[in-house]
Design an enzyme around this catalytic site. Structure first.
Site, short mmCIF file in Angstrom:
data_model
loop_
_atom_site.label_atom_id
_atom_site.label_comp_id
_atom_site.label_asym_id
_atom_site.label_seq_id
_atom_site.Cartn_x
_atom_site.Cartn_y
_atom_site.Cartn_z
CB SER A 1 -0.94 0.00 1.21
OG SER A 1 -1.84 -1.07 1.14
CG HIS B 1 -2.52 2.36 4.03
ND1 HIS B 1 -2.08 1.45 4.95
CD2 HIS B 1 -3.35 1.68 3.19
CE1 HIS B 1 -2.62 0.27 4.70
NE2 HIS B 1 -3.38 0.38 3.62
#
Length: 361
Positions: free
Chosen positions: A235, A300
């Site tokens: 991610s 993230h």
């Protein structure tokens, strides 16, 4: 040719001679290159054209002086847009579609459309997807993903674990593991739909730099802000690419002529939000292997920060020298400072704070 139009060997051709050359041989040139050459002639106020700029154009190279001339002459381009051309083959339509999806200026779209040869192909994004997501997990582990409840979840040499942070490769190899099929699926979709077109336009070197920078920033962000948690998934790199692309669209909204750009942004944001929300929920859900918590979601956020800083600069300057961009050096310096800070944090902070870390797997 040079001796005919430049008998004194000055390296320049007069604008009048340059125009006569275009009138005489214009039918032999690609229409888009002829159009750019006319813009180059119109933009020049000194009455002369640098011969090297002409050579650069014919060899699909763009110097700084040539780019500046095109920037000045761009407003004089009056022929139909690339989007209005008909009779294109399927590969040509695909290349045109990619140009409109990623580039905000018509002159850049035409330049890319003329010069793109699919050699080399977008190998980095395709390779990292196949190798990282399928080949290792499918062949070596005999399964495509490892659920966080699986006994082998923590017992591998790939994921980042705070107790094993001295093993430097884990700051990169954690992208090879995913916490469930949902995690894998969303990352694959975003990576291929966004990453492959970006690599087709900007090349493997730039896109791989953004991707790897997001991956490293993601694991380092976890080691600083969520010190007890492991990390899995790609991610960080995916969010760096997607956030850079979305930010580039927003910053160049009026110039982006891609169809359904609002819908595309909405779909990308929904996928990112769903995956990020799942990661937050999983992080605070009771772990299957206490006291080790579930994977962190801070990777993230690290990827997003890389995307809206370094990534935006890289995607904004199509085929321009990054070393000439002031903002590039500013954001690169900030990134390097963060990496150095995180390294020293990993060396000293864990012992100084006397954290109780989960046992090694």
């Amino acid at each position: 040719l040079l001796s005919q139009f430049d008998p004194d060997n000055t390296g320049y051709i007069s604008t009048e001679k340059f125009r006569s050359l275009l009138q005489r041989h214009g039918s032999e040139l690609d229409p888009h290159k002829l159009e750019v050459l006319l813009a180059l002639a119109d933009s020049n106020s000194e009455g002369r054209i640098c011969y090297q700029d002409f050579v650069n154009l014919m060899s699909n190279k763009r110097s700084n002086s040539f780019r500046q001339a095109i920037l000045q002459g761009n407003r004089r381009l009056c022929s139909k847009a690339l989007l209005e051309e008909t009779g294109l083959s399927l590969p040509q339509r695909l290349i045109r579609h990619v140009a409109y999806e990623t580039l905000p200026r018509e002159i850049d779209r035409k330049w890319y459309y003329d010069s793109y040869t699919c050699c080399p192909p977008p190998w980095f994004m395709i390779t990292i997807t196949i190798v990282a997501f399928f080949l290792y997990n499918g062949v070596v582990l005999d399964r495509f993903v490892l659920q966080v409840s699986h006994p082998l979840y923590l017992k591998n040499a790939l994921l980042y674990h705070p107790q094993l942070r001295a093993q430097a490769w884990r700051y990169l190899t954690y992208i090879f593991m995913h916490a469930g099929i949902e995690h894998l699926g969303l990352n694959v979709i975003l990576q291929l739909l966004v990453g492959v077109p970006l690599e087709m336009v900007h090349g493997a070197a730039r896109i791989s730099f953004v991707y790897v920078a997001g991956v490293v920033a993601g694991s380092l962000a976890v080691s600083v802000a969520d010190m007890r948690a492991p990390v899995v998934g790609s991610s960080g790199g995916v969010y760096a690419l997607v956030s850079a692309h979305l930010a580039n669209i927003v910053m160049n909204w009026s110039g982006m002529k891609c169809q359904f750009k609002l819908l595309r942004m909405a779909v990308a944001l929904i996928c990112m939000s769903f995956e990020f929300g799942r990661a937050v929920w999983l992080r605070f859900h009771p772990s299957a292997y206490p006291p080790c918590p579930h994977p962190s979601f801070m990777a993230h956020l690290g990827g997003v920060m890389v995307g809206i800083t370094l990534g935006v600069i890289i995607l904004r300057n199509y085929e321009q020298r990054l070393q000439d961009q002031t903002l590039w050096w500013i954001f690169l310096s900030i990134y390097i400072i963060f990496v150095l800070f995180a390294i020293f944090w990993n060396i000293f902070a864990y012992s100084l704070l006397d954290l109780k870390l989960p046992p090694p797997p």
